[in-house]
Design an enzyme around this catalytic site. Sequence first.
Site, PDB file in Angstrom:
ATOM      1  N   GLY B 312     -32.436  34.592 -10.683  1.00  0.00           N
ATOM      2  CA  GLY B 312     -32.804  35.394 -11.837  1.00  0.00           C
ATOM      3  C   GLY B 312     -33.152  34.420 -12.934  1.00  0.00           C
ATOM      4  O   GLY B 312     -33.109  33.202 -12.753  1.00  0.00           O
ATOM      5  N   ASP B 313     -33.553  34.928 -14.061  1.00  0.00           N
ATOM      6  CA  ASP B 313     -33.963  34.082 -15.184  1.00  0.00           C
ATOM      7  C   ASP B 313     -35.076  33.109 -14.772  1.00  0.00           C
ATOM      8  O   ASP B 313     -36.095  33.550 -14.291  1.00  0.00           O
ATOM      9  CB  ASP B 313     -32.761  33.357 -15.802  1.00  0.00           C
ATOM     10  CG  ASP B 313     -31.784  34.337 -16.467  1.00  0.00           C
ATOM     11  OD1 ASP B 313     -32.001  35.562 -16.352  1.00  0.00           O
ATOM     12  OD2 ASP B 313     -30.819  33.903 -17.094  1.00  0.00           O
ATOM     13  N   HIS B 314     -34.862  31.809 -14.917  1.00  0.00           N
ATOM     14  CA  HIS B 314     -35.975  30.862 -14.693  1.00  0.00           C
ATOM     15  C   HIS B 314     -36.096  30.459 -13.238  1.00  0.00           C
ATOM     16  O   HIS B 314     -36.164  29.296 -12.909  1.00  0.00           O
ATOM     17  CB  HIS B 314     -35.789  29.616 -15.561  1.00  0.00           C
ATOM     18  CG  HIS B 314     -35.578  29.950 -16.984  1.00  0.00           C
ATOM     19  ND1 HIS B 314     -34.373  30.395 -17.465  1.00  0.00           N
ATOM     20  CD2 HIS B 314     -36.424  29.962 -18.037  1.00  0.00           C
ATOM     21  CE1 HIS B 314     -34.467  30.651 -18.751  1.00  0.00           C
ATOM     22  NE2 HIS B 314     -35.699  30.408 -19.130  1.00  0.00           N
TER      23      HIS B 314
END
Lengths: 719, 719
Positions: B312-314
Site C-alpha cells: 500500500g502507499d508507495h
Amino acid sequence: MTKSSGRVTLPAEKGMEREILQLAQKWGIDAVRDSDGTQLSTEIVGMGFDVYSTLCLIREDNEWAKANRECLQQIYLMSQAVIAFENRIEIDIMKGYYREQFEIDTLHKPADWWEVTDRTTGETVDNTKWLFDSNTGKVILADAIKWHKYTVTFLAYQIWEPVSMYNHKTNNWKEEHRLPVDPRHPQARKHLLEVLEHWLEAHSQTGIVRFTTFFYNFDLIYNENGKERQVDWFGYLSCVSPLAIQQFEKEYGYRLMPEDFADKGYYNSPFKVPDRKYLDWMDFNQRFIAGFAKECVDMVHKAGKKAIMFLGDHWAGTEPYGKYFGEIGLDAVVGAAGDGVTTRMISDIPVKATEARFYPYFFPDVFHEGGDPVKESLEVWRKSRRALLRKPTNRMGYGGYLSLVAGFKDFVDHIADVCDEFRAIHDRTKGTKPYSAKFKVAVLNAWGVCRSWMTHQVAHSLWNQRCYSYLGILEALSGLPFEVEFISFDDIRNNGISRDTGVIINAGDAGTAWSGGEHWKDEKIVSAVREWVYGGGGFIGVGEPTACEYNGAFFQLSDVLGVQKEAGFSVNSNKPSFSINDSHFITADVREPMDYGEGMNSIYKYCESAEILDVNNLSCSLAVNAYGRGRAVYMAGLPFSMQNTRMLYRAIFWSAGREAEMQIWFSENSEVECAAYPGAGCYAAANSSFERQKTTILKADGEKHIVELAPLECKWFEI
Amino acid sequence: MTKSSGRVTLPAEKGMEREILQLAQKWGIDAVRDSDGTQLSTEIVGMGFDVYSTLCLIREDNEWAKANRECLQQIYLMSQAVIAFENRIEIDIMKGYYREQFEIDTLHKPADWWEVTDRTTGETVDNTKWLFDSNTGKVILADAIKWHKYTVTFLAYQIWEPVSMYNHKTNNWKEEHRLPVDPRHPQARKHLLEVLEHWLEAHSQTGIVRFTTFFYNFDLIYNENGKERQVDWFGYLSCVSPLAIQQFEKEYGYRLMPEDFADKGYYNSPFKVPDRKYLDWMDFNQRFIAGFAKECVDMVHKAGKKAIMFLGDHWAGTEPYGKYFGEIGLDAVVGAAGDGVTTRMISDIPVKATEARFYPYFFPDVFHEGGDPVKESLEVWRKSRRALLRKPTNRMGYGGYLSLVAGFKDFVDHIADVCDEFRAIHDRTKGTKPYSAKFKVAVLNAWGVCRSWMTHQVAHSLWNQRCYSYLGILEALSGLPFEVEFISFDDIRNNGISRDTGVIINAGDAGTAWSGGEHWKDEKIVSAVREWVYGGGGFIGVGEPTACEYNGAFFQLSDVLGVQKEAGFSVNSNKPSFSINDSHFITADVREPMDYGEGMNSIYKYCESAEILDVNNLSCSLAVNAYGRGRAVYMAGLPFSMQNTRMLYRAIFWSAGREAEMQIWFSENSEVECAAYPGAGCYAAANSSFERQKTTILKADGEKHIVELAPLECKWFEI
C-alpha cells in the site's frame, strides 16, 4: 337514442346472414369483408354494404405454384452453430427449422450460393472444403479447425406461405398448404397478373380489393416443432433469390453474399444500425415491389374497383413511410391496431384513407369458453382511442370469424359503444386537426421516417423484453398534443435539425438502431445536436441515449444530458455527489411509485449543472440539465402508463423551455386527457383509466372546467 | 488461563509507556512500531520489544526537496473536458484538481510535453495551435472547432506527498506539507541513499526498517475541494517524468505520449484490458523500482537490520506478485487487511514473512465518542479469519494512535481475543497446510498472477459499485479449501491450461480486464478453454463472462456456459423456454433469498443441455451446463455472504465433476466452515456468523462430529 352509423367494416361469413343484419343495426356497419378462410354468400353481397374482398395474389393459385416450384419464394437461413469437437463435422442445416415451412434449395448449386462460416474467426470457409449431402441434409467439413464454431448459410424454398401457415395452425385448418410465388420471376409475374385479371372478372360485385398485402411476407420463421422461432415485421428475407441477387449485382455493381442476409444470425433486424448494403437491398426491393404493386392497383382501378392494402403480412418492401409508397396509388391502407402506436402507424400513413382493424381478432384463442374478449378490447381501446383523438383512421373494423362472436353478448354491446365512440370523433371534429403544441417532437434513430411509429417493435403490439421500457415513449406520444416526426442521423447530416423541432428524443439500448450506435461517433452528429440544444432545443434521452464507447465517453452527449454511464473503466473515479430534487416541474404530477421498466444501472451525475430527480440502485433514473439556452432530460426508461405519459408530456414542455404553454387544453388529473379541436369548436375529455375520475380542464383562455368521467369514458364539450 | 504471546505488533507512542506494558500483557505484544506522526520514546525502545521504525525515504528530507524542486515527483493530469461553444476557448487546466497537491510543470516546455486533444475526433491538436498562459493557468485555443470537446493533458509536479496529505487531513495535522522526491533523477537517488545511510546510523536501536513503501505512491488524486477525486491502488501515474519518458524511449524504441498516460481519462485503470504500451511502462518502472529498492534493502541488511515493506502507499511498481519482486530481498511484507481478500493478498506473497495490519486503524474517524470499533473489528475479523485459516500471515498488528484506544475498554478486551485466536492458528497448525481439494481453482482475467487477490478492487477493501457483485467471489475463495491461482489470457496462449487446474472462474463486466474484453476474440483462447472444459474441466462464469460482441455472439463461450446475453440485436428471436430446476446440487444449502448483487439483465438459455436454476426479472441468474466431459456454471453475480460462499463452494466441486469429494472436512451448516490440518492432526470449526450455530462436521473418514459454536466462535479439535 339514435344510433350513428357507418365507418365500420365487419368480417362476414356465409351462414351468418341474420346476425350480420342485426350487427349492421347495432354496430352501424357499412362494409363487409371476407377473410382468409371465410366466404361471403350471394345474400351477404347483396345486402347493400360495400364489399371488401381479400386477395393474396402470391398464394392464390396453388396448382400453378406446385407446377412451378422454381418460382417459389426463397429465403436464406443460417444453420445452428456447431462446434468442431473433431476435425470432421457434419451440420444438419435444417435443425431448428420447420420442415413443413422450408425445403433446402438443391436447384442452385450450394457451392455457388451457400456459405460456410467459421464463426470463431469470422472467415468464410473455401467452398472446396465442404460438401452438401442431399441424402442426409448435412454439410460435411473434413478439415474443420477443432474447437471453432461453424454455421452454414443456405438457400431454401418456402413451401408453406407463412401467414397461411399461421392461420392454419391457429384455427386448426386441414386444407392443403399454400405455396408462395415469387413475382420476380418473369413467368410468375405474368401469371399473377393473369390471376388478378381473372379474379377481377370473377368478383364483379366486389367494390374494394383488399390486397393481403402484395408479395413478400415479413420474416416469420418457425422452429422444428412448428412454433414461432423468429419474427421481424420489418424484414426482407423473403425477397431473396439467386435471380434477385443477380439483378441487384447488375444494378449496384456488387454481389450480396449469403452472409449479407444471415448477418451473423441477426438477419439485419431493425434493432441493428443498418449498413449500406442492407439499405441498398431494401431500396432495390422497394422499387420492384412498388412497381409491380402499381401494375396490380392500376388493373383494379381499370376494373372500376378500389384497391386497398393490408399493413402487415406480405407488406415487405411496401414501406408505407418509404420513398416509393405513393407510386403504388392505393385508395386506402388497413392495418391491425392493438395500441396507440400501431393505430398511429396506420393513421399517419400518407394515403387517401386508413382503416384500423382492432384487436382482438374473432379467433378461437380469445373467443372460447372462459375467454374475456371485452377485457382484451378495453385494453386496446383505451390506448387506441388516445391515438385516434390525435389522428383518427377513416374507418375501423374487426377480423376473424363472425360465428365465434355469437355467444358473447357483452362483447357485442361493448363494440357497439366502441363504434359509436369512433364515429363521434369524426362527427365532432369534422376532419379538423386537434390543438397541438407550437413545436414538433422528433424521435431520432438510425431509421428515421421509414420506421415511423415502428421503433422498438418486433411485430404488432407484442410485449418484448428490452422493448417495453422504450415503447412506452411512443405509446405516450401517440396520444399527446404534439406533432411527432421521426428523423434519422442522415437527416441531420444532410439537412440539419429543422427549425420547427422543439424537442428531440433519443431512446434505446446502447448499440441499437434506436439509440444510434456508431452514428454517435460522427462529429457532424454530435456537433449538430450540441449546437441545436445549446441554441434552445430540448433533448430527451431515455435508457442509453447517444451511447457508444468512444474517446473516453459512453454517452457521447453526457455534457448535454448532464449524466453519464459508468461503463466499468472508471469506477475508481469518484462521482459528484448530489441531493435529489423532488419538486421539479417534470415530476409535479407523480403520485404512484416511479416505473422505469427494466431500468438502468450505473448512471451518474456528470455535469455540475445537472439536477437529479430520482435514483434507484445508486443509479440516476431521472435527471435534468441546462445546456446553453436549451435543456435536456434523462430517463432510465418509460414503460407506458398514464403517470409516465404525463411525465413525458411535462418533460417535453420543460425541455423545450415552454412550460408556460403546457396548461392549454390541459387536464389536471393525469388519468384524463383533453383533445381540443378549435376548428370544430369542441373538445373531448377522455378517461384512460379503469376508475372513475374527476378533473379540471384548463381551456385555452384559462377558464376551468370540472369534469367527471366514468371508467374509460370520453365526453365531448363545446368550446 | 495462561495467555499466549507473540506475533503481534503494536503502534506505540511517546507518553503511553504504562499502557504499552499493560497491553503487552493483554495482547501478547512482541514488537512495537512508530507511525507517520508518532515517535517512540527511549523508554519504549528499551522495553525489550522488537522495534519497527517507519521510513518513507522520498518524503524524509523536506528541506532537500524544497531546494530541488526539479526532482519532485510528477504526474500527467487530464484537464476537464471543455466544449467549444466558440472558436476561441480557454481551458483552466487545474480546474477540478487540488492546488495544494499539484503544481503545473512550467520547467518543461508545454509544447513538447503536453497534449491538447480533440475528444470528439480523438485527434491530437497540433501544438502550434494552442498556447499555455502561465499567468492564468489556462490553455488557449484560437481555432477550436465549434461544438467539439477538448482536453489538455499536462505535466504537473506533486507538491504534497499524497499519503502524508491523506494523514494530514484525516488527523488534522498542522505540519508543513511534505514533498515527494523522484529517485529517477541521479542527484535524488544519490541523496536518498545518503538519507538512508544517516537514518540507519541514527536508528541504532531499530531492528526492523519498515519502508513506507519505497518510492511512488499509488494514484491518489484530490479534487479542488481537497477531497478524493480518483484513486487507483495499482496505478503508475506517479512514476512519470520527462526523464523517465526519455529513458523509456531509449530502451523500448518508442516515445510514450501524454495520451498514453491520460488514456482518454481512464488513466489505464486496472479495470481496462492493458495494452502493450502500458505493460511496457509497468515493466520499465518495475525494473527500476526493484533495482533501487534492492540497493536500499542491501544497505539495511548491511546495517544488521531487517527490511520490510508496507503493501500500500508507495508500493507502485513493487508488484508483490510481479517478476522482479523477489530481487528486492525483503525480509517481510506488512499490509493493511480489511477482509479475507486483502488478508490473502498479503499472506500469499512469495516472501519470507508477512504481517497483516487489521482494520480499524486507531484513527479518530472510528475512535471517537459514539464510535464502535469493536463492531468494525468484528466485521473485519470474521472475514480475515477465514483467510488466515487457509494461509495465515506470520504476524498481525494494528496502526494509528495508541492514545485513542484508551477509552475503549471493550475494544482492548476484544483485541486480546483476536490476538489469541490469531496465535492459536499458528500454534495449532504448526505451519502445516490445510486440507485442500485435489485440484486448483484458477481465476482468469487480463492480468493474471500480477493482480492476485487484487481483481475488482479500487483500493483497500472499499465497497464499490460494479465491484462488490464480483469481489464476493474472491472473498469466498479466500477462505475456501482450494488452492487458488490467478491466470491471464497470455498464460493460456503461452502455456495452455495447467493439468492440475480443476475449475476456471471468469467474472466481470463486459469489456473489463476482469472479464477479458477483446481477448475473447482470440481463437486461441476460446479454443483452449473449449477444449479444456470439453475434456473435463469446470468453468464458472459470473456476470458477463467471455463477453465481447463479435461474430454474432456476446458471450463468446455461450456454448460452454449454456446461456447467452441478449445484447439487443436479436430480441425478435424467441428464446428456448425452460422450467426452473430448484433442487440442484449447487443450491442444496440455499435457505435465504438468493443475492446476485447488482445482477444482470437479458440472460437467456442458449443450449438445450443447460439447466436454469434461478431467474430474476426474466433473466437467468443461475444456470448449469454439461459440455463434453466438463461442466459450466453461470451466476449473475456473487456478493459475499456465507450462503453465496457455500453456493460457490458447491459450484466449484460440481463443475469439476467431483461432487463426491466435497464432503471431506465439510460443515453441513453453511455459516460454519471447517479447516483441517492433517499434518498437525487438528481441525478448526469457525462460525462466521453473528449468531449461535450448530453444525455437523463430516471428517475425512466420514465420521460425523456435532459442534456448537457461539457467535463468531472458532473451536479447535484433534483429528
